[in-house]
Design a protein around this motif. Structure first.
Motif, mmCIF file in Angstrom:
data_model
loop_
_atom_site.group_PDB
_atom_site.id
_atom_site.type_symbol
_atom_site.label_atom_id
_atom_site.label_comp_id
_atom_site.label_asym_id
_atom_site.label_seq_id
_atom_site.Cartn_x
_atom_site.Cartn_y
_atom_site.Cartn_z
ATOM 1 N N ASP A 45 -34.678 51.389 -49.093
ATOM 2 C CA ASP A 45 -34.603 52.151 -47.764
ATOM 3 C C ASP A 45 -33.661 51.104 -46.827
ATOM 4 O OD1 ASP A 45 -34.717 53.088 -45.267
ATOM 5 O OD2 ASP A 45 -36.824 53.688 -45.472
ATOM 6 N N PHE A 46 -32.525 51.558 -46.399
ATOM 7 C CA PHE A 46 -31.349 50.824 -45.766
ATOM 8 C C PHE A 46 -31.850 51.713 -44.151
ATOM 9 C CE2 PHE A 46 -29.374 50.583 -49.643
ATOM 10 C CZ PHE A 46 -28.486 49.470 -49.373
ATOM 11 N N TRP A 47 -32.178 50.608 -43.207
ATOM 12 C CA TRP A 47 -32.693 51.236 -41.810
ATOM 13 C C TRP A 47 -32.364 50.109 -40.865
ATOM 14 C CZ3 TRP A 47 -36.979 49.532 -38.775
ATOM 15 C CH2 TRP A 47 -37.611 48.421 -39.277
ATOM 16 N N ASN A 48 -32.548 50.334 -39.677
ATOM 17 C CA ASN A 48 -32.704 49.454 -38.771
ATOM 18 C C ASN A 48 -33.584 49.840 -37.519
ATOM 19 O OD1 ASN A 48 -30.793 46.968 -38.926
ATOM 20 N ND2 ASN A 48 -29.488 48.438 -39.444
ATOM 21 N N THR A 49 -34.065 48.771 -36.795
ATOM 22 C CA THR A 49 -35.018 49.084 -35.724
ATOM 23 C C THR A 49 -34.501 50.227 -34.560
ATOM 24 O OG1 THR A 49 -34.447 47.279 -34.354
ATOM 25 C CG2 THR A 49 -36.186 46.853 -36.011
ATOM 26 N N TRP A 50 -33.412 50.054 -34.287
ATOM 27 C CA TRP A 50 -32.642 50.978 -33.621
ATOM 28 C C TRP A 50 -32.501 52.291 -33.854
ATOM 29 C CZ3 TRP A 50 -28.394 52.518 -35.816
ATOM 30 C CH2 TRP A 50 -27.867 51.709 -36.436
ATOM 31 N N VAL A 75 -42.285 50.184 -55.879
ATOM 32 C CA VAL A 75 -42.134 49.267 -54.908
ATOM 33 C C VAL A 75 -41.192 49.950 -53.850
ATOM 34 C CG1 VAL A 75 -40.990 46.863 -54.479
ATOM 35 C CG2 VAL A 75 -42.377 47.628 -56.777
ATOM 36 N N TRP A 76 -41.666 49.423 -52.712
ATOM 37 C CA TRP A 76 -40.697 49.749 -51.456
ATOM 38 C C TRP A 76 -40.053 48.674 -51.045
ATOM 39 C CZ3 TRP A 76 -41.408 55.129 -49.468
ATOM 40 C CH2 TRP A 76 -42.509 55.753 -49.995
ATOM 41 N N ILE A 77 -39.000 48.750 -50.876
ATOM 42 C CA ILE A 77 -37.749 47.573 -50.349
ATOM 43 C C ILE A 77 -37.112 48.111 -48.922
ATOM 44 C CG2 ILE A 77 -35.800 46.013 -50.775
ATOM 45 C CD1 ILE A 77 -36.843 45.982 -53.666
ATOM 46 N N TYR A 78 -37.320 47.454 -48.062
ATOM 47 C CA TYR A 78 -36.497 47.782 -46.782
ATOM 48 C C TYR A 78 -35.442 46.875 -46.579
ATOM 49 C CZ TYR A 78 -40.481 51.009 -46.387
ATOM 50 O OH TYR A 78 -41.238 51.981 -46.382
ATOM 51 N N LEU A 79 -34.320 47.281 -46.373
ATOM 52 C CA LEU A 79 -33.108 46.539 -45.842
ATOM 53 C C LEU A 79 -32.697 46.850 -44.734
ATOM 54 C CD1 LEU A 79 -30.910 46.775 -49.140
ATOM 55 C CD2 LEU A 79 -32.749 45.187 -48.502
ATOM 56 N N ALA A 80 -32.561 45.805 -43.553
ATOM 57 C CA ALA A 80 -32.142 45.960 -42.422
ATOM 58 C C ALA A 80 -31.084 44.834 -42.269
ATOM 59 C CB ALA A 80 -33.230 45.594 -41.362
ATOM 60 N N ILE A 96 -45.123 48.273 -41.814
ATOM 61 C CA ILE A 96 -44.570 48.883 -42.852
ATOM 62 C C ILE A 96 -44.721 48.241 -44.198
ATOM 63 C CG2 ILE A 96 -42.248 49.527 -43.651
ATOM 64 C CD1 ILE A 96 -41.118 49.343 -40.763
ATOM 65 N N LYS A 97 -45.681 48.813 -44.954
ATOM 66 C CA LYS A 97 -45.813 48.008 -46.091
ATOM 67 C C LYS A 97 -44.745 48.030 -47.087
ATOM 68 C CE LYS A 97 -50.772 49.297 -46.020
ATOM 69 N NZ LYS A 97 -50.796 49.708 -44.635
ATOM 70 N N GLY A 98 -44.377 46.905 -47.702
ATOM 71 C CA GLY A 98 -43.063 46.878 -48.501
ATOM 72 C C GLY A 98 -42.599 45.498 -48.342
ATOM 73 N N LYS A 99 -41.573 45.196 -49.155
ATOM 74 C CA LYS A 99 -40.799 43.930 -48.787
ATOM 75 C C LYS A 99 -39.488 43.972 -48.202
ATOM 76 C CE LYS A 99 -43.084 42.152 -52.140
ATOM 77 N NZ LYS A 99 -43.866 41.284 -52.257
ATOM 78 N N HIS A 100 -39.499 43.274 -47.362
ATOM 79 C CA HIS A 100 -38.379 43.365 -46.138
ATOM 80 C C HIS A 100 -37.385 42.254 -46.025
ATOM 81 C CE1 HIS A 100 -40.703 46.246 -43.864
ATOM 82 N NE2 HIS A 100 -41.658 45.761 -44.239
ATOM 83 N N PHE A 101 -36.155 42.758 -46.132
ATOM 84 C CA PHE A 101 -34.864 41.710 -46.123
ATOM 85 C C PHE A 101 -34.146 42.022 -45.072
ATOM 86 C CE2 PHE A 101 -36.409 42.243 -50.452
ATOM 87 C CZ PHE A 101 -36.360 40.913 -51.198
ATOM 88 N N ARG A 102 -33.768 40.963 -44.454
ATOM 89 C CA ARG A 102 -32.868 41.097 -43.225
ATOM 90 C C ARG A 102 -31.442 40.479 -43.584
ATOM 91 N NH1 ARG A 102 -33.165 41.347 -37.461
ATOM 92 N NH2 ARG A 102 -31.683 39.815 -36.676
ATOM 93 N N LEU A 103 -30.651 41.433 -43.870
ATOM 94 C CA LEU A 103 -29.256 40.985 -44.688
ATOM 95 C C LEU A 103 -28.207 40.496 -43.408
ATOM 96 C CD1 LEU A 103 -28.729 44.220 -46.914
ATOM 97 C CD2 LEU A 103 -30.019 41.816 -47.291
ATOM 98 N N ASN A 104 -27.180 39.609 -44.001
ATOM 99 C CA ASN A 104 -26.074 39.232 -42.739
ATOM 100 C C ASN A 104 -24.838 40.430 -42.902
ATOM 101 O OD1 ASN A 104 -24.277 38.554 -44.992
ATOM 102 N ND2 ASN A 104 -24.974 36.715 -45.064
ATOM 103 N N LYS A 116 -21.689 53.821 -50.886
ATOM 104 C CA LYS A 116 -21.051 54.575 -50.174
ATOM 105 C C LYS A 116 -22.005 55.287 -49.300
ATOM 106 C CE LYS A 116 -17.549 55.858 -53.522
ATOM 107 N NZ LYS A 116 -17.566 54.373 -53.980
ATOM 108 N N ILE A 117 -22.450 54.356 -48.253
ATOM 109 C CA ILE A 117 -23.584 54.930 -47.300
ATOM 110 C C ILE A 117 -23.037 55.449 -46.187
ATOM 111 C CG2 ILE A 117 -25.474 53.780 -46.054
ATOM 112 C CD1 ILE A 117 -26.260 52.286 -48.281
ATOM 113 N N ASP A 118 -23.303 56.595 -45.704
ATOM 114 C CA ASP A 118 -22.723 57.348 -44.709
ATOM 115 C C ASP A 118 -23.348 57.327 -43.288
ATOM 116 O OD1 ASP A 118 -24.714 59.160 -45.311
ATOM 117 O OD2 ASP A 118 -23.547 60.695 -45.563
ATOM 118 N N GLY A 119 -24.620 56.562 -43.457
ATOM 119 C CA GLY A 119 -25.457 56.493 -42.323
ATOM 120 C C GLY A 119 -26.631 56.026 -42.664
ATOM 121 N N ILE A 120 -27.552 55.618 -41.683
ATOM 122 C CA ILE A 120 -28.838 55.446 -42.038
ATOM 123 C C ILE A 120 -29.914 56.491 -41.318
ATOM 124 C CG2 ILE A 120 -28.514 53.000 -42.634
ATOM 125 C CD1 ILE A 120 -29.572 52.403 -39.785
ATOM 126 N N PRO A 121 -31.050 56.641 -41.961
ATOM 127 C CA PRO A 121 -31.651 56.061 -42.981
ATOM 128 C C PRO A 121 -30.848 56.508 -44.400
ATOM 129 C CG PRO A 121 -33.105 57.863 -42.657
ATOM 130 C CD PRO A 121 -32.151 57.630 -41.600
#
Length: 153
Positions: A45-50, A75-80, A96-104, A116-121
């Motif tokens: 899941d590509f997401w952000n808090t805002w 498995v739920w993986i969250y990328l912010a 939020i149950k899952g694995k959380h990664f904060r990417l640069n 080719k992500i056009d927006g989130i989520p």
């Protein structure tokens, strides 16, 4: 403001688990993120808090993890990324149950271009054999639920 931020961070200390992002080249990152879950269904899941729609979707998914979609094979993986303020991010992820990664920025941009992500989520689904694809039809919660249910049965 600084004191409030420090107090907020202290309140979630130990509860907000941010996984260590694998130290690999951006083009190897996705494979490194999903590698530990070989043989399982992985929803990334590509997401952000805002992002309001992201938070709404996550809120809708949380109960499913204890009900219809409860499975050791999912498995739920969250990328912010770093546009999510650290305090807000650390306050959000314990719920939020899952694995959380904060990417640069470089990692986030690369993955967004790769898929080719056009927006989130946005969602990338990895099947048990390791094949993956962008599944923005999962923005429709019912489609996500029924697809995942079939894959874990």
């Amino acid at each position: 403001m600084q004191e409030n931020a420090q107090a907020a961070l202290k309140a979630v200390e130990g509860k907000a688990v941010i996984e260590k992002t694998p130290e690999v080249a951006p083009d190897k990152l996705f494979e490194a993120l999903i590698a530990p879950y070989k043989g399982k269904v992985v929803l990334v899941d590509f997401w952000n808090t805002w992002c309001g729609p992201c938070r709404m979707a996550i809120r809708a998914n949380e109960p499913l993890k204890e009900q219809e979609l409860k499975s050791d094979n999912l498995v739920w993986i969250y990328l912010a990324n770093e546009t999510s303020p650290l305090v807000a991010y650390k306050q959000a992820i314990p719920n939020i149950k899952g694995k959380h990664f904060r990417l640069n920025d470089e990692q986030w941009k690369y993955l967004c271009e790769q898929f080719k992500i056009d927006g989130i989520p946005s969602y990338v689904l990895v099947d048990k054999s390791g094949h993956y694809q962008l599944r923005n039809d999962f923005r429709n919660h019912e489609v996500m639920k029924s697809t995942l249910k079939k894959m874990i049965e």
